[in-house]
Design a protein around this motif. Structure first.
Motif, PDB file in Angstrom:
ATOM      1  N   ARG A  56      48.358  16.098  71.470  1.00 57.43           N
ATOM      2  CA  ARG A  56      47.059  16.459  72.004  1.00 57.43           C
ATOM      3  C   ARG A  56      47.239  17.141  73.355  1.00 57.43           C
ATOM      4  NH1 ARG A  56      43.290  11.896  72.835  1.00 57.43           N
ATOM      5  NH2 ARG A  56      42.465  13.081  74.572  1.00 57.43           N
TER       6      ARG A  56
ATOM      7  N   GLU B 128      40.634   9.557  73.367  1.00 54.95           N
ATOM      8  CA  GLU B 128      40.022   9.778  72.071  1.00 54.95           C
ATOM      9  C   GLU B 128      41.029  10.308  71.063  1.00 54.95           C
ATOM     10  OE1 GLU B 128      37.622   9.306  70.241  1.00 54.95           O
ATOM     11  OE2 GLU B 128      37.600  10.904  68.778  1.00 54.95           O
TER      12      GLU B 128
ATOM     13  N   TYR C 135      33.108   4.319  66.106  1.00 55.75           N
ATOM     14  CA  TYR C 135      32.768   5.574  65.453  1.00 55.75           C
ATOM     15  C   TYR C 135      33.497   5.709  64.122  1.00 55.75           C
ATOM     16  CZ  TYR C 135      30.668   6.885  69.853  1.00 55.75           C
ATOM     17  OH  TYR C 135      29.874   6.928  70.968  1.00 55.75           O
TER      18      TYR C 135
ATOM     19  N   TYR D  75      34.439  17.541  66.456  1.00 49.82           N
ATOM     20  CA  TYR D  75      35.721  18.101  66.062  1.00 49.82           C
ATOM     21  C   TYR D  75      35.512  19.306  65.160  1.00 49.82           C
ATOM     22  CZ  TYR D  75      38.486  14.075  67.633  1.00 49.82           C
ATOM     23  OH  TYR D  75      39.110  13.107  68.382  1.00 49.82           O
ATOM     24  N   ILE D  76      36.310  20.340  65.394  1.00 48.94           N
ATOM     25  CA  ILE D  76      36.376  21.489  64.502  1.00 48.94           C
ATOM     26  C   ILE D  76      37.838  21.662  64.102  1.00 48.94           C
ATOM     27  CG2 ILE D  76      35.939  23.948  64.174  1.00 48.94           C
ATOM     28  CD1 ILE D  76      33.405  22.421  64.668  1.00 48.94           C
ATOM     29  N   PHE D  77      38.084  21.694  62.808  1.00 49.38           N
ATOM     30  CA  PHE D  77      39.456  21.817  62.311  1.00 49.38           C
ATOM     31  C   PHE D  77      39.713  23.224  61.797  1.00 49.38           C
ATOM     32  CE2 PHE D  77      41.259  17.532  62.176  1.00 49.38           C
ATOM     33  CZ  PHE D  77      40.135  16.752  62.414  1.00 49.38           C
TER      34      PHE D  77
ATOM     35  N   TYR E   1      39.337  19.508  74.269  1.00 48.27           N
ATOM     36  CA  TYR E   1      40.649  18.957  73.953  1.00 48.27           C
ATOM     37  C   TYR E   1      41.140  19.599  72.658  1.00 48.27           C
ATOM     38  CZ  TYR E   1      39.224  15.538  77.382  1.00 48.27           C
ATOM     39  OH  TYR E   1      38.809  14.945  78.542  1.00 48.27           O
TER      40      TYR E   1
ATOM     41  N   GLU F  11      44.834  18.321  76.864  1.00 48.79           N
ATOM     42  CA  GLU F  11      43.566  18.427  77.575  1.00 48.79           C
ATOM     43  C   GLU F  11      43.455  19.824  78.185  1.00 48.79           C
ATOM     44  OE1 GLU F  11      44.751  14.309  77.178  1.00 48.79           O
ATOM     45  OE2 GLU F  11      45.768  15.874  78.298  1.00 48.79           O
TER      46      GLU F  11
ATOM     47  N   TYR G  40      34.751  13.242  56.179  1.00 52.89           N
ATOM     48  CA  TYR G  40      35.100  14.644  56.052  1.00 52.89           C
ATOM     49  C   TYR G  40      35.377  14.945  54.586  1.00 52.89           C
ATOM     50  CZ  TYR G  40      36.221  14.803  61.098  1.00 52.89           C
ATOM     51  OH  TYR G  40      36.182  14.754  62.475  1.00 52.89           O
TER      52      TYR G  40
ATOM     53  N   GLU H 268      28.380  19.194  59.612  1.00 50.47           N
ATOM     54  CA  GLU H 268      28.136  20.583  59.247  1.00 50.47           C
ATOM     55  C   GLU H 268      27.872  20.812  57.769  1.00 50.47           C
ATOM     56  OE1 GLU H 268      31.679  23.161  59.525  1.00 50.47           O
ATOM     57  OE2 GLU H 268      32.812  21.345  60.020  1.00 50.47           O
TER      58      GLU H 268
ATOM     59  N   TYR I 138      42.000  20.959  80.719  1.00 47.30           N
ATOM     60  CA  TYR I 138      42.061  21.069  82.177  1.00 47.30           C
ATOM     61  C   TYR I 138      43.492  20.945  82.700  1.00 47.30           C
ATOM     62  CZ  TYR I 138      42.271  15.959  82.011  1.00 47.30           C
ATOM     63  OH  TYR I 138      42.616  14.670  81.744  1.00 47.30           O
TER      64      TYR I 138
ATOM     65  N   MET J  33      38.215  19.730  70.018  1.00 41.87           N
ATOM     66  CA  MET J  33      37.258  18.645  70.231  1.00 41.87           C
ATOM     67  C   MET J  33      36.502  18.863  71.523  1.00 41.87           C
ATOM     68  SD  MET J  33      36.643  15.605  72.001  1.00 41.87           S
ATOM     69  CE  MET J  33      38.090  14.589  72.376  1.00 41.87           C
TER      70      MET J  33
ATOM     71  N   PHE K 281      44.145  19.408  69.456  1.00 38.57           N
ATOM     72  CA  PHE K 281      45.022  18.487  68.749  1.00 38.57           C
ATOM     73  C   PHE K 281      45.785  19.229  67.650  1.00 38.57           C
ATOM     74  CE2 PHE K 281      42.970  14.525  70.210  1.00 38.57           C
ATOM     75  CZ  PHE K 281      41.755  14.999  70.631  1.00 38.57           C
TER      76      PHE K 281
ATOM     77  N   TYR L 247      28.613  11.330  60.364  1.00 38.27           N
ATOM     78  CA  TYR L 247      29.340  10.390  61.185  1.00 38.27           C
ATOM     79  C   TYR L 247      28.408   9.276  61.653  1.00 38.27           C
ATOM     80  CZ  TYR L 247      27.354  12.770  65.310  1.00 38.27           C
ATOM     81  OH  TYR L 247      26.506  13.304  66.238  1.00 38.27           O
TER      82      TYR L 247
ATOM     83  N   MET M 209      36.604   6.074  71.089  1.00 39.76           N
ATOM     84  CA  MET M 209      35.874   6.860  72.078  1.00 39.76           C
ATOM     85  C   MET M 209      35.681   6.141  73.393  1.00 39.76           C
ATOM     86  SD  MET M 209      33.050   9.170  70.248  1.00 39.76           S
ATOM     87  CE  MET M 209      33.438  10.228  68.889  1.00 39.76           C
TER      88      MET M 209
ATOM     89  N   SER N 243      25.003  12.749  74.148  1.00 36.98           N
ATOM     90  CA  SER N 243      24.981  11.782  73.049  1.00 36.98           C
ATOM     91  C   SER N 243      26.153  10.810  73.121  1.00 36.98           C
ATOM     92  CB  SER N 243      25.032  12.504  71.701  1.00 36.98           C
ATOM     93  OG  SER N 243      26.261  13.194  71.551  1.00 36.98           O
ATOM     94  N   GLY N 244      27.138  11.130  73.959  1.00 39.01           N
ATOM     95  CA  GLY N 244      28.310  10.262  74.031  1.00 39.01           C
ATOM     96  C   GLY N 244      29.209  10.383  72.823  1.00 39.01           C
ATOM     97  N   THR N 245      29.073  11.478  72.089  1.00 36.94           N
ATOM     98  CA  THR N 245      29.902  11.665  70.896  1.00 36.94           C
ATOM     99  C   THR N 245      30.876  12.815  71.112  1.00 36.94           C
ATOM    100  OG1 THR N 245      28.259  13.143  69.919  1.00 36.94           O
ATOM    101  CG2 THR N 245      28.077  10.808  69.383  1.00 36.94           C
ATOM    102  N   TYR N 246      31.734  13.000  70.133  1.00 35.48           N
ATOM    103  CA  TYR N 246      32.739  14.046  70.206  1.00 35.48           C
ATOM    104  C   TYR N 246      32.664  14.872  68.932  1.00 35.48           C
ATOM    105  CZ  TYR N 246      34.603  11.130  73.914  1.00 35.48           C
ATOM    106  OH  TYR N 246      34.747  10.402  75.049  1.00 35.48           O
TER     107      TYR N 246
ATOM    108  N   TYR O  13      33.665   8.463  60.542  1.00 32.64           N
ATOM    109  CA  TYR O  13      33.362   9.812  60.091  1.00 32.64           C
ATOM    110  C   TYR O  13      33.699   9.970  58.616  1.00 32.64           C
ATOM    111  CZ  TYR O  13      34.202  10.574  65.120  1.00 32.64           C
ATOM    112  OH  TYR O  13      34.203  10.502  66.486  1.00 32.64           O
TER     113      TYR O  13
ATOM    114  N   GLN P 153      41.304  10.448  66.593  1.00 32.20           N
ATOM    115  CA  GLN P 153      40.791  10.053  65.291  1.00 32.20           C
ATOM    116  C   GLN P 153      41.933   9.559  64.424  1.00 32.20           C
ATOM    117  OE1 GLN P 153      38.322  13.024  63.390  1.00 32.20           O
ATOM    118  NE2 GLN P 153      36.581  12.327  64.583  1.00 32.20           N
TER     119      GLN P 153
ATOM    120  N   LEU Q  10      39.247  20.714  57.099  1.00 36.47           N
ATOM    121  CA  LEU Q  10      38.389  19.536  57.053  1.00 36.47           C
ATOM    122  C   LEU Q  10      37.022  19.886  57.628  1.00 36.47           C
ATOM    123  CD1 LEU Q  10      41.438  18.186  57.670  1.00 36.47           C
ATOM    124  CD2 LEU Q  10      40.042  16.158  57.468  1.00 36.47           C
TER     125      LEU Q  10
END
Lengths: 118, 115
Positions: free
Chosen positions: A50, B102, B31, A106-108, A33, A52, B35, B59, A54, A95, A35, B48, B96, A101-104, B33, B104, B43
Motif C-alpha cells: 500500500r 485501512e 465494515y 475503492y476502485i479496482f 491511498y 499513501e 464485490y 456501483e 501524501y 481508495m 494498493f 457495502y 477502518m 460518511s466515515g467510509t472508504y 463489502y 480490505q 472487481l
C-alpha cells in the motif's frame, strides 16, 4: 469520477528475474491511498503493498516495491527475484476516504495476469 | 489470515430463481463489502455495510439486495437471478480505524452460474 487503468492484461517473467506491472489512475483528489492486491489461482485476494499519496517515499515490502509518481498519476509494482509462487492476477486499487460518511471508496483496475516461468 | 468464509462456494441456478450468498466473519470488523469479479472489469462494488442494519449501494447494485442483522453476517440476495449475474462474488471486510491502517481482507469467493 476516479478510474484505475492497468494496460497490461498479461505478462510473463522468468524465475529470478524482475518484472514491473503498470497502473495509472485518474483523480482530482489530493488525499488517497493506493494498493496492489494479488489473486493467486486459489482466488483468495491478498494485500501486497500500500502507498499513501501524501508520502513521497515509495513503499517496499520484501521483494515488492512500488514506483509512485503522483504528478503522473502512476503507481507501478516491481517484483524482484520473481518466484513461481508469484504467479497470480494482480489488481491495482485506489481508495479515497469520505470524511463525511466515515467510509472508504475503492476502485479496482481490471488486473494483470502474471505468469512466472521456470 | 482474516476469518472470512463464504457459502456456498459454488452454485448453479436457473434464471428467475432467488439466490442468497452468505459472508461470515469472525474478526468483529465493522465494515463488510460485496464485490463481483468479471473478466475485463476487475472487481466492482455491489453493496457495502458500515454496521448492523446499515448498508449502502455500490456501483453495480441493480438486481441485488443485502442484509446485515448481525455483525458477523452479511447476506447478498439476487431476488430473481439473471444470466448477467453469472460471476464470481467476493466478500471483504475492514475495520477502518484510520486510513493509515485501512486494509480490505477478502473471502475465498463464490462462483455463481445462472443458466
Amino acid at each position: 469520477a476516479q478510474t484505475v487503468t492497468q494496460s497490461q492484461p498479461e505478462m510473463s517473467v522468468q524465475e529470478a528475474e524482475t518484472v514491473t506491472l503498470s497502473c495509472t489512475y485518474d483523480t482530482s483528489e489530493s488525499n488517497y491511498y493506493l494498493f496492489w492486491y494479488k489473486q493467486p489461482p486459489s482466488r483468495q485476494m491478498i494485500l501486497v503493498i500500500r502507498q499513501e499519496a501524501y508520502k513521497q517515499q515509495n513503499a517496499t515490502e520484501n521483494r515488492f516495491s512500488v514506483n509512485f509518481q503522483k504528478a503522473a498519476k502512476s503507481f507501478s509494482l516491481k517484483i524482484s527475484d520473481s518466484q513461481l509462487g508469484d504467479t497470480a492476477m494482480y489488481f491495482c486499487a485506489f481508495m479515497k476516504p469520505n470524511p463525511t460518511s466515515g467510509t472508504y471508496k475503492y476502485i479496482f483496475g481490471t488486473g494483470t495476469r502474471l505468469k512466472v516461468l521456470a | 489470515d482474516a476469518g472470512i468464509t463464504q457459502s456456498p462456494r459454488h452454485k448453479v441456478t436457473e434464471t428467475g430463481t432467488p439466490v442468497t450468498l452468505r459472508c461470515h466473519q469472525t474478526e468483529n470488523h465493522r465494515y463488510m463489502y460485496w464485490y463481483r469479479q468479471d473478466p475485463g472489469h476487475g472487481l466492482r462494488l455491489i453493496h457495502y455495510s458500515y454496521g448492523v442494519k446499515d448498508t449502502d449501494k455500490g456501483e453495480v447494485s441493480d438486481g441485488y439486495s443485502v442484509s446485515r442483522s448481525k455483525t458477523e453476517d452479511f447476506l447478498l440476495t439476487l431476488e430473481s437471478a439473471t444470466s448477467s449475474q453469472t460471476s464470481v462474488y467476493f466478500c471483504a471486510i475492514s475495520e477502518m480505524n484510520s486510513p493509515l491502517q485501512e486494509t480490505q481482507y477478502f473471502g475465498p469467493g463464490t462462483r455463481l452460474l445462472v443458466l
